[in-house]
Design an enzyme around this catalytic site. Sequence first.
Site, short mmCIF file in Angstrom:
data_model
loop_
_atom_site.label_atom_id
_atom_site.label_comp_id
_atom_site.label_asym_id
_atom_site.label_seq_id
_atom_site.Cartn_x
_atom_site.Cartn_y
_atom_site.Cartn_z
N TYR A 88 0.82 -1.21 0.00
CA TYR A 88 0.00 0.00 0.00
C TYR A 88 0.86 1.27 0.00
O TYR A 88 0.89 2.02 -0.98
CB TYR A 88 -0.98 -0.01 1.18
CG TYR A 88 -1.85 1.23 1.20
CD1 TYR A 88 -2.81 1.42 0.22
CD2 TYR A 88 -1.67 2.22 2.16
CE1 TYR A 88 -3.58 2.58 0.20
CE2 TYR A 88 -2.45 3.37 2.15
CZ TYR A 88 -3.39 3.55 1.17
OH TYR A 88 -4.14 4.69 1.15
N HIS A 166 -10.48 4.50 -10.00
CA HIS A 166 -10.92 5.80 -9.48
C HIS A 166 -9.95 6.92 -9.78
O HIS A 166 -10.26 8.08 -9.55
CB HIS A 166 -11.16 5.69 -7.97
CG HIS A 166 -12.37 4.88 -7.64
ND1 HIS A 166 -13.58 5.45 -7.35
CD2 HIS A 166 -12.57 3.55 -7.60
CE1 HIS A 166 -14.47 4.50 -7.12
NE2 HIS A 166 -13.87 3.33 -7.27
N ASP A 373 -6.56 14.80 -11.08
CA ASP A 373 -7.52 14.15 -10.19
C ASP A 373 -8.45 13.28 -11.02
O ASP A 373 -8.98 13.75 -12.04
CB ASP A 373 -8.34 15.25 -9.46
CG ASP A 373 -8.77 14.82 -8.07
OD1 ASP A 373 -8.84 13.61 -7.81
OD2 ASP A 373 -9.03 15.72 -7.24
N LYS A 380 -18.29 18.36 -6.78
CA LYS A 380 -19.71 18.06 -7.00
C LYS A 380 -20.52 18.31 -5.73
O LYS A 380 -21.65 18.83 -5.78
CB LYS A 380 -19.87 16.60 -7.44
CG LYS A 380 -19.26 16.32 -8.82
CD LYS A 380 -19.56 14.91 -9.30
CE LYS A 380 -19.15 14.78 -10.77
NZ LYS A 380 -19.46 13.44 -11.31
N ASP A 682 -11.61 -18.15 -40.61
CA ASP A 682 -11.51 -17.19 -39.51
C ASP A 682 -11.78 -15.75 -39.89
O ASP A 682 -12.03 -14.92 -39.03
CB ASP A 682 -10.12 -17.25 -38.88
CG ASP A 682 -9.07 -16.65 -39.79
OD1 ASP A 682 -8.97 -17.11 -40.95
OD2 ASP A 682 -8.39 -15.68 -39.38
#
Length: 729
Positions: A88, A166, A373, A380, A682
Amino acid sequence: MGRVLIVSNRLPVSVSATPDGSLSFSRSVGGLATGMASLDSSDQLWIGWPGLPSDHVDADQQRQIEQRLAEEHCRPVWLSRTQVEDYYDGFSNKTIWPLFHYFPLYCIYEPHLWRAYQEVNERFARVVCEMAQPDDTIWVHDYQLMLLPRLLREHLPDAAVGFFLHIPFPSYELLRLLPWRRDLLDGMLGADLVGFHEYDYVRHFLSSAHRITGHEHVLGTLSVANRPVRVDAFPMGIDYDAFARAAARPQIQENIQTLRRRFGTGRTIVSIDRLDYTKGILHRLEAFDWLLSCRPEYRGTVSLVLVAVPSRTNVPRYQELRTRIEHLVGRINGAYGTLRWTPIHYLYRSLPFEELVALYRIADVALITPLRDGMNLVAKEYVASQEETGGHGVLILSEMAGAASELSEAIIVNPHDKHQVVEALHRALEMPAAERRHRNEQMQQRLRRYTVRRWAADFVESLAEVKARQAQLALRRITPELRDQVVEAYRGATRRLILLDYDGTLVHFFPRPEQARPDAGLQEMLRALASDRRNTVVVISGRDRETLQSWLGELPIHLVAEHGNWTRRRDGDWQCIENHGHDWKGTLRPILERYVDRTPGAFIEEKDFSLVWHCRRSEPDLAHLRIQELRAAILPLTENLNLGVFEGSKILEVKSIAAHKGSATEAWLHEEPWDFVLAAGDDYTDEDMFAALGDNAMSIKVGRGASHARFSVDTVEAMRDLLERLTRA
Ligand code: GDG
């Protein structure tokens, strides 16, 4: 529908141990936790790290924690302190985070951190596999778990797996710096649906997938080991009403009054983020400094409330940044502050929701200027919070935030342009009320529609659609049972016609066409098939006759070259089906050559009745562009010449349209009353063959995608396995 398993680095509930050994549970702060918390959790299970290293709790406490988390529909993944540090704090936050936010100089590339990242992703995979039930939808979140979708795919091949990133997905030029770029992409492509906040990130991902893994997309869908994977943008929303209707709550009203009393008639600019170098906090402070310096009229009347939420406090970069911010705040306050007025109110902590919303409400301006970001939910939330206020605050938003594409009525700035930010502050502070209201209403309308609930539902529904599409394709796929039926039908027949395309059907593609020679196994198999007197075996290819002759000429099979222009019966000579001339080649060849000169890796293959422009070894994006350009350049010249221009796999072919695999197939069909017809191919030229066959034929497409064939197999190997079984039947 089954449950939704949400998998993320952190659980929405954090556990910590107090010095006296007792445990405390609290809900975590952060974009994801805040967003998903508003979903109905009755049919969810959230899997993640509880925030406490496993070596800090004994077995008894672990059981206690697991029980308590189970009540909250959570299942912990236990990680040791070293794992947390390396996976982390380490690989996630010292490698992926800075790289994906365009801070390559902050990145470290340490193999032992990478190993920890792999190890923890594997540990997550084990827990998810333990918990997953067949009907569950598994939704993996964010950059800490980019390898997980693929690990899940290996263990649960049919599971519905979605992945959402995210943070931004960077351009290929950034991603290519990472030694493990391929692993990360392959990891993500284990999902059925890969989601991003913004279309720009989708674009970067598709381009990197193409350049690094070779997967091309059609309208955002890639085929990964013949499994369609959809890539799309889902801009995450907020729990709109929670912010828009908050003022009705007495506690929040009280906080608003307290803040109003505190700031009096002065005006406030608010800035709220996790303390992170990507958020541009220093740049913002410098701009505020400059505002006070060049517009003295704001001294004493405008204050900045700077909330920096502690984040990744174990990572030295974050510790240094905190020191620099505090130093700068001190300098500005020292330079401009008076006994009656403090320029910057600095808070290094997380505020309770009731204080956060009160702050949004009273702030005249929100200054949100990240350097990069993924989305930015604070922007918002601020806009939503303005709904019922008389004041209507103004949002200043960085163009580098994903949210900027949805919040275009904000004052959009480049955070590196200090002059522009200062101007924006001035404009915001002076903006007439009607304009402020109008801008906010436009944005509110959008945010009210695509809330975090819609976002989550949209993602889960899209994932279900991808699964449905996969199921549709799988219907036609030859299962072991179906394969046995084909073998049975073959065994019962006495007049069998077997039509086989060559490249991509019997052998794989190679960078150069001459490398695709038949291996010994293939030759043996074709010989065995053809030596059964009940069989008529035809290799029907786009190749030139010299190549087919030298590769397959010794075998007791029939050959069709150049898509039907030439036929050579077993033991016979080559016959030209229709000689429609090839003078056109002299006109077109120089054009193709010009495109070879301008495209490294490209070359021309010349056949009797066609010219093929190959670009398999060229840089994929350039190849794609050149094929389009070349097609446009050639098309006007082929009119009235009975020529067609066809795009195949990394090729553009100009050939006569008089003969094609369909006409060749028809000729063979009429030869005898066959009682078993099998045809395999194919690519697009084989579609003519499939279309010419009736419903009784076993037409098989090798690979996925729309086709006139009745059945499909995934790979050349599967096709050859089926043919092998026929030879043994
Ligand atoms: C990542 C991406 C993307 C903040 N301070 C307090 C507080 N918050 C809440 C806000 C907001 C959330 O935390 C922050 O979300 P952001 O989107 O602004 O930023 P990141 O934490 O960096 O999130 C980001 C996000 O994931 C979602 O995909 O938008 O780009 O970096 O909801 O309200 N909440 C409380 N007190 C605080 O002091 N209660």
